[in-house]
Motif scaffolding. Structure first.
Motif, PDB file in Angstrom:
ATOM      1  N   LEU A  96       5.297  -8.343  -5.872  1.00 42.32           N
ATOM      2  CA  LEU A  96       6.634  -8.660  -5.039  1.00 42.32           C
ATOM      3  C   LEU A  96       7.735  -8.482  -6.033  1.00 42.32           C
ATOM      4  N   GLY A  97       7.590  -8.111  -6.889  1.00 39.35           N
ATOM      5  CA  GLY A  97       8.865  -7.679  -7.900  1.00 39.35           C
ATOM      6  C   GLY A  97       8.955  -8.589  -8.972  1.00 39.35           C
ATOM      7  N   ILE A  98       8.304  -9.799  -9.526  1.00 44.50           N
ATOM      8  CA  ILE A  98       8.324 -10.583 -10.443  1.00 44.50           C
ATOM      9  C   ILE A  98       7.901  -9.633 -11.767  1.00 44.50           C
ATOM     10  N   ASN A  99       8.349  -9.799 -12.916  1.00 44.96           N
ATOM     11  CA  ASN A  99       7.848  -9.066 -14.071  1.00 44.96           C
ATOM     12  C   ASN A  99       7.913  -9.915 -15.296  1.00 44.96           C
ATOM     13  N   ARG A 100       8.344 -11.392 -15.213  1.00 45.57           N
ATOM     14  CA  ARG A 100       8.335 -11.989 -16.212  1.00 45.57           C
ATOM     15  C   ARG A 100       7.509 -13.406 -16.048  1.00 45.57           C
ATOM     16  N   MET A 111      -2.477  -8.523 -21.191  1.00 45.53           N
ATOM     17  CA  MET A 111      -2.396  -7.860 -19.802  1.00 45.53           C
ATOM     18  C   MET A 111      -0.964  -8.167 -18.928  1.00 45.53           C
ATOM     19  N   VAL A 112      -0.456  -9.234 -19.228  1.00 44.69           N
ATOM     20  CA  VAL A 112       0.724  -9.544 -18.609  1.00 44.69           C
ATOM     21  C   VAL A 112       1.867  -8.931 -19.354  1.00 44.69           C
ATOM     22  N   GLU A 113       1.651  -8.798 -20.339  1.00 43.57           N
ATOM     23  CA  GLU A 113       2.877  -8.079 -21.557  1.00 43.57           C
ATOM     24  C   GLU A 113       2.929  -6.697 -21.023  1.00 43.57           C
ATOM     25  N   MET A 114       1.801  -6.052 -20.834  1.00 44.97           N
ATOM     26  CA  MET A 114       1.796  -4.708 -20.325  1.00 44.97           C
ATOM     27  C   MET A 114       2.077  -4.344 -18.888  1.00 44.97           C
ATOM     28  N   MET A 115       1.717  -5.273 -18.203  1.00 43.99           N
ATOM     29  CA  MET A 115       2.507  -5.232 -17.018  1.00 43.99           C
ATOM     30  C   MET A 115       3.833  -5.137 -16.716  1.00 43.99           C
ATOM     31  N   SER A 116       4.365  -6.242 -17.491  1.00 44.49           N
ATOM     32  CA  SER A 116       5.936  -6.435 -17.641  1.00 44.49           C
ATOM     33  C   SER A 116       6.714  -5.061 -18.274  1.00 44.49           C
ATOM     34  N   ARG A 117       5.870  -4.602 -19.316  1.00 45.04           N
ATOM     35  CA  ARG A 117       6.575  -3.324 -19.636  1.00 45.04           C
ATOM     36  C   ARG A 117       6.775  -2.201 -18.743  1.00 45.04           C
ATOM     37  N   GLU A 118       5.373  -2.199 -17.972  1.00 47.83           N
ATOM     38  CA  GLU A 118       5.544  -0.940 -16.871  1.00 47.83           C
ATOM     39  C   GLU A 118       6.136  -1.197 -15.795  1.00 47.83           C
ATOM     40  N   LEU A 119       6.335  -2.373 -15.168  1.00 45.31           N
ATOM     41  CA  LEU A 119       7.117  -2.665 -14.172  1.00 45.31           C
ATOM     42  C   LEU A 119       8.670  -3.248 -14.451  1.00 45.31           C
ATOM     43  N   THR A 120       9.036  -3.012 -15.814  1.00 42.27           N
ATOM     44  CA  THR A 120      10.504  -3.317 -15.771  1.00 42.27           C
ATOM     45  C   THR A 120      11.215  -1.809 -16.139  1.00 42.27           C
ATOM     46  N   ARG A 121      10.350  -0.816 -16.270  1.00 44.83           N
ATOM     47  CA  ARG A 121      10.871   0.399 -16.611  1.00 44.83           C
ATOM     48  C   ARG A 121      11.534   1.043 -15.231  1.00 44.83           C
ATOM     49  N   PRO A 167      -5.328  -4.658   3.507  1.00 49.31           N
ATOM     50  CA  PRO A 167      -3.971  -5.439   3.292  1.00 49.31           C
ATOM     51  C   PRO A 167      -3.583  -5.279   1.813  1.00 49.31           C
ATOM     52  N   LEU A 168      -3.049  -3.891   1.440  1.00 45.58           N
ATOM     53  CA  LEU A 168      -2.348  -3.964   0.106  1.00 45.58           C
ATOM     54  C   LEU A 168      -0.784  -4.009   0.137  1.00 45.58           C
ATOM     55  N   ILE A 169      -0.361  -4.671  -0.818  1.00 48.69           N
ATOM     56  CA  ILE A 169       0.907  -4.934  -0.893  1.00 48.69           C
ATOM     57  C   ILE A 169       1.254  -4.400  -2.333  1.00 48.69           C
ATOM     58  N   GLY A 170       2.665  -4.094  -2.610  1.00 46.41           N
ATOM     59  CA  GLY A 170       2.757  -3.322  -4.021  1.00 46.41           C
ATOM     60  C   GLY A 170       4.407  -3.198  -4.402  1.00 46.41           C
ATOM     61  N   HIS A 171       4.371  -2.764  -5.478  1.00 41.43           N
ATOM     62  CA  HIS A 171       5.980  -2.596  -6.116  1.00 41.43           C
ATOM     63  C   HIS A 171       5.796  -1.270  -6.815  1.00 41.43           C
ATOM     64  N   GLN A 172       6.777  -0.424  -6.600  1.00 42.83           N
ATOM     65  CA  GLN A 172       7.009   0.812  -6.941  1.00 42.83           C
ATOM     66  C   GLN A 172       8.203   1.013  -7.802  1.00 42.83           C
ATOM     67  N   ARG A 173       8.055   1.561  -9.045  1.00 38.68           N
ATOM     68  CA  ARG A 173       9.233   1.869  -9.858  1.00 38.68           C
ATOM     69  C   ARG A 173       9.493   3.562  -9.974  1.00 38.68           C
ATOM     70  N   LEU A 174      10.519   3.831 -10.109  1.00 37.86           N
ATOM     71  CA  LEU A 174      10.845   5.249 -10.537  1.00 37.86           C
ATOM     72  C   LEU A 174      11.206   5.412 -11.726  1.00 37.86           C
ATOM     73  N   THR A 175      10.768   6.264 -12.490  1.00 34.37           N
ATOM     74  CA  THR A 175      11.545   6.467 -13.858  1.00 34.37           C
ATOM     75  C   THR A 175      11.692   7.922 -13.992  1.00 34.37           C
ATOM     76  N   GLU A 176      12.156   8.578 -15.138  1.00 34.83           N
ATOM     77  CA  GLU A 176      12.348  10.023 -15.335  1.00 34.83           C
ATOM     78  C   GLU A 176      11.067  10.716 -15.144  1.00 34.83           C
ATOM     79  N   GLU A 177       9.883   9.831 -15.724  1.00 36.49           N
ATOM     80  CA  GLU A 177       8.719  10.604 -15.730  1.00 36.49           C
ATOM     81  C   GLU A 177       8.187  10.624 -14.339  1.00 36.49           C
ATOM     82  N   GLY A 178       8.561  10.024 -13.364  1.00 36.77           N
ATOM     83  CA  GLY A 178       7.833   9.695 -12.144  1.00 36.77           C
ATOM     84  C   GLY A 178       7.659   8.404 -11.707  1.00 36.77           C
ATOM     85  N   ALA A 179       7.016   8.255 -10.719  1.00 39.64           N
ATOM     86  CA  ALA A 179       6.703   6.917  -9.823  1.00 39.64           C
ATOM     87  C   ALA A 179       5.706   6.194 -10.647  1.00 39.64           C
TER      88      ALA A 179
END
Length: 1018
Positions: free
Chosen positions: A444-448, A486-496, A646-658
């Motif tokens: 749902l968009g939380i990253n910390r 795990m949380v640190e890795m997710m924060s890194r991926e979902l703040t890019r 019932p899948l929910i998600g959050h997508q990020r777009l970077t220069e390398e792709g989604a």
């Protein structure tokens, strides 16, 4: 596979490092980009706060992968808040954080909600206390004499309403005392003399306002408002956050004080400060500036429109109710939010935290109107999530809290979105539930993540102060670093990059403001409650349909523009604007018209929308339900993901792709095809193991219930191991017997006691306990138990049986149970006074009872000298605990009597046994299983182990080499094939047990269940 990192010890603490460094350069706020991405601890500073223990705990946080901690005063704090001693604690913790490389974040209150500086603001200045309007409504049915007694408090205004006519009638109000009291006295009323004549006296008390006048006709209504102070625990009152002077004093005692004290550290090791749950209080919050703000909003005098807040007078009522709430929003922003932001800026502090409530739009309109503007102005917008429930089809409103925070962050161009998480789930909470909550929040968009919390101590009732503590009190803490990584890795991926979503959903805050009145009452048939339910369903239906969205309130909505045919907001682009709600402000309606004129696709869900203006008018909508909206969207808008689940998600777009994070929001495991909007091949990653694997398609994506997966386009990335090249086969394995070893002392919780009262301190006869009431001190029912007598002493008796050779046993209890009024006996002999020694808490008290134990029945007697408070009868809040290397059985129940004997060093069994099967029902430590086996197969390319179910956490070692940790489904781990030995292999599994076992005698399952299966790919 979660690798085991070799940890370096923190540099030693300087012996004489007593003052903060004075060589730091002049600083500004800490750049957001320099902050760590790991967990942040809500560190509960709640006891005597000794330097050695503070150091130990800070090093524990560093060791387990945290980025920093919030220094959070909590219930049980024995260091006077705001004193020099408290300041010394803060400075010491900052020094230690700098030494070990952690961020030391400040916290602006003791305890919460923010605004009173631990109570100083309202104690020193009673005029700064928050107040509310309390209405009294009386319907006049016929002309004649009328008497209306008003609630206590200052009279603000009284009105007579006839149709649409509103007339002030304050002049008919005055003070009366209508409550009589009487007493009998022999006083002379002259202090030197005491031989007066007996006589009766009576007097009237409780002055309050009374309206008394002649009603000229029936079919009218009297409404009057008095002003009362609001009640707020733990202080009994709360600050008026609409009063700039009250907020100024609060900031002087907190932000400004810390800024001066830590001037060299703010902006570096002290990045910022947390503000917690500030809010307005009461259904109709009041302050002296509210009428002025009301006039600024709508150009009318509030004194002429006040009855609209509680009565449906005419078609303008929604407009004036909205204007009142909007005035409160402007006042909250100008009196509290902006001064707080300015104070943070002056003192080089980032502002983070949250307000409350976040998941309920009705209460938001009452307590935090303009909520998105409040949290969006923080440097790190935040929210909180308490309790074990997560948003889903049944609790859809819970989705709103994290969505509001992440949307406010996006709308105000903030990178990080924090959530204070994991609170109030009690001690049975495990790391798997932490993971599910984390995955739901990140979807749902939380990253910390801010962990609520790490308790300095659980001594006394601290263990019940919003538990659990995800800290050293739980044996899973030994494995907690893996969760942190795990949380640190997710924060890194979902703040890019930037957030991608096809929909912008207008947040209908003004509709709730326009509908919410100022009278308490039920929910049946009220439009605001129907709209709240509909909004929750809308959020859930869009999410599971693959239509992620951002919310935009009136302020954010004004930033939206059409650029190159797309709806844009900052760096985001949307395809459709969805407008729920029955009302729109004039500014938002005009913005909708302007956007539609330039080609924007705007969908109004309600059949009719009222535009809030001095002369309200209606516009037509489409009358769509969440289901029909999704069907309409399918015609023109491609979802970010599509799946039969019932899948929910959050997508990020970077220069390398989604990069897409998908989470299974259902109660059942998902396995099926998932369609996404970016091209194959893909790389997928289970966050708990952190390994990326290449797949050609997403035809059989597996997601355990409540858990998620990172997915990205493989593109031109460096080659990553592929899955799907050949199939996994079950290997032929020959197992030997298993051994189980308990690495810590066992515990037997004594919580059920026979209770006898006595006015003498002499020990009662043992026979008197046989028919005495049996009371469980850990059961909620103890709060309602009464012996029906007041005695000077109470005796609590519990028994246990011992057989065989002795092993050392300690009686352990809280410091608050061992000090002052308690004495303990074993088999009739008084025990030595328990001494302080760490068992599960730094404040534990214990006494060795080994020599007093006898073969057969043993009786522990606990004598308590009673102190009767306000006539209330209460029992101890906790039991006693025996610790030692023993085996314990409970044939008659969970605690009485316990049958103990020395435990075996190693329990040999054909299959791994859970703790309750081998005499460790109340065990809270680590169980180590060891199994030897022979793998009968050809040389393998890949090797994987799978378990049926794991309780708490498991560390896996293969032939003595750590290969990973498991704590959530699917319980499987790849093993490097070179570790295989031809002449036999040893699998060692270290499993943690729940702290609820030794703290609450719950006997939670431990270890693992189901088959241990080896899978090979040859």
């Amino acid at each position: 596979m979660q690798s085991m990192l070799v940890k370096e010890k923190s540099p030693p603490r300087a012996k004489n490092d007593a003052v903060l460094a004075d060589v730091a350069p002049k600083r500004t706020k800490c750049p957001i980009e320099k902050l760590g991405l790991g967990l942040l601890s809500f560190w509960f500073l709640n006891h005597d706060l000794e330097e050695a223990e503070l150091t130990r705990q800070i090093e524990e946080l560093k060791d387990k992968g945290f980025s920093g901690f919030f220094m959070h005063p909590r219930g049980g704090l024995n260091v006077p808040y705001g004193s020099r001693s408290w300041n010394d604690v803060i400075k010491f913790c900052v020094l230690e954080a700098r030494r070990v490389g952690l961020e030391a974040w400040l916290y602006d209150e003791d305890p919460y909600p923010s605004g009173v500086a631990g109570g100083r603001v309202t104690i020193e200045h009673p005029e700064y206390r928050a107040t509310e309007l309390v209405p009294k409504i009386v319907q006049i049915e016929e002309a004649g004499h009328l008497v209306v007694d008003l609630p206590p408090g200052e009279l603000i205004a009284a009105y007579l309403i006839c149709g649409r006519e509103i007339r002030r009638i304050d002049e008919w109000a005055g003070l009366v005392r209508s409550r009589w009291t009487q007493f009998h006295s022999s006083s002379t009323y002259y202090p030197p003399y005491h031989d007066g004549s007996p006589h009766w006296r009576a007097m009237t008390l409780a002055p309050h306002y009374r309206l008394k006048f002649e009603a000229e006709s029936g079919d009218a209504t009297v409404v009057a408002f008095t002003r009362q102070e609001v009640i707020q625990a733990p202080w009994g009152h709360y600050s008026d956050l609409l009063n700039p002077k009250a907020v100024e004093l609060f900031l002087r005692y907190t932000h400004e004080h810390y800024g001066r004290m830590l001037e060299k550290e703010c902006g570096s090791v002290v990045p910022g400060i947390f503000t917690d749950e500030a809010k307005l209080k009461g259904l109709l919050p009041w302050s002296h500036l509210v009428p002025q703000w009301f006039f600024e909003v709508c150009g009318h005098s509030l004194w002429e429109k006040l009855p609209h807040l509680v009565l449906e007078i005419d078609q303008q009522t929604p407009f004036f109710r909205w204007a009142y709430r909007k005035a409160l929003a402007l006042g909250l922003r100008s009196a509290m939010v902006e001064p707080m932001i300015e104070a943070c800026g002056r003192n080089k502090l980032l502002l983070t935290g949250h307000v409350s409530p976040e998941e309920d739009p009705i209460l938001q309109a009452i307590c935090v109107p303009g909520i998105m503007g409040v949290i969006g102005r923080m440097d790190i917008p935040g929210t909180d999530h308490i309790g074990a429930g997560l948003g889903n089809a049944r609790k859809s409103l819970l989705h709103l809290s994290p969505k509001l925070a992440s949307s406010a962050a996006h709308g105000h161009k903030k990178k990080f979105v924090a959530c204070e998480a994991f609170a109030v789930c009690d001690w049975a909470q495990d790391v798997a539930s932490l993971t599910k909550a984390t995955h739901w929040l990140f979807a749902l968009g939380i990253n910390r993540i801010v962990t609520h919390g790490q308790f300095y101590s659980i001594d006394g009732l601290r263990k019940r102060e919003a538990p659990p503590s995800q800290f050293f009190q739980a044996s899973y803490w030994e494995h907690f670093e893996s969760f942190s990584r795990m949380v640190e890795m997710m924060s890194r991926e979902l703040t890019r990059g930037r957030h991608q979503a096809p929909l912008l959903v207008y947040y209908p805050e003004e509709s709730f403001m326009a509908l919410v009145g100022g009278m308490p009452g039920g929910t049946s048939g009220k439009p605001e409650f129907e709209m709240r339910e509909s909004l929750g369903k809308l959020a859930h239906q869009l999410l599971v349909a693959g239509y992620d969205f951002d919310l935009a309130d009136e302020e954010i909505f004004q930033k939206v523009a059409m650029v190159n045919g797309a709806v844009t907001l900052n760096d985001e682009a949307f395809e459709v604007i969805v407008v729920p709600g029955r009302h729109l402000t004039l500014a938002s309606w005009q913005k909708c018209k302007a956007l539609m004129a330039t080609g924007a696709d705007v969908i109004f869900l309600e059949r009719e929308i009222t535009v809030l203006a001095d002369e309200p008018y209606c516009v037509r909508g489409e009358d769509l339900t969440p289901d029909t909206l999704v069907a309409k969207l399918r015609e023109t808008v491609v979802p970010l993901w599509q799946a039969q689940g019932p899948l929910i998600g959050h997508q990020r777009l970077t220069e390398e792709g989604a990069t897409l994070f998908l989470c299974n929001n259902g109660a059942q495991d998902f396995c099926g095809n998932v369609a996404v909007t970016f091209p194959s091949p893909y790389e997928i990653c289970r966050p708990d193991n952190g390994c990326w694997q290449r797949v050609e398609n997403l035809d059989q994506l597996e997601l355990a219930a409540g858990l998620g997966m990172l997915i990205r386009s493989a593109g031109d990335r460096s080659k990553i191991s592929s899955v799907g090249q050949g199939g996994w086969e079950v290997a032929d394995v020959k197992w030997m017997d298993w051994n189980s070893t308990f690495k810590h002392d066992n515990c037997a919780v004594l919580s059920e006691f026979r209770v006898v009262g006595s006015d003498s301190g002499e020990i009662p006869s043992w026979g008197s306990f046989d028919a005495a009431p049996l009371i469980d001190f850990l059961a909620p029912s103890v709060l309602n138990v009464s012996l029906g007598q007041r005695t000077a002493f109470r005796f609590y008796s519990a028994t246990f049986n011992w057989s065989g050779p002795k092993t050392p046993i300690r009686l352990v209890c809280d410091s608050e149970l061992s000090e002052g009024f308690s004495t303990f006996f074993l088999n009739g002999r008084m025990l030595n006074h328990p001494k302080r020694k760490f068992t599960y808490d730094p404040m534990n008290r214990e006494v060795d009872i080994t020599d007093l134990i006898c073969e057969g029945n043993n009786r522990i007697l606990w004598r308590e000298k009673m102190v009767w408070e306000d006539g209330r009868e209460c029992f101890p809040y906790d039991g006693l605990r025996l610790f030692g290397k023993f085996h314990a059985e409970y044939p008659s129940g969970r605690a009485v009597p316990a049958f103990l004997h020395a435990r075996e060093q190693i329990y040999a069994c054909q299959f791994p046994a859970i703790a309750t099967q081998v005499g460790h029902s109340h065990y809270g430590g680590i169980i180590e299983y060891e199994g030897k086996f022979q793998l009968n197969c050809a040389p393998v390319q890949r090797l994987k182990i799978r378990f049926g179910h794991i309780f708490e956490t498991m560390e896996v070692r293969f032939n003595g080499i750590p290969v990973g940790r498991l704590w959530c489904a699917p319980y499987e781990l790849e093993i490097p094939p070179p570790l295989l030995e031809d002449d036999g292999n040893v699998l060692t599994l270290a499993c943690s047990c729940s702290p609820a076992n030794y703290l609450q005698a719950l006997s939670r399952p431990s270890g693992f269940l189901g088959p241990v299966t080896w899978l090979v790919m040859t």
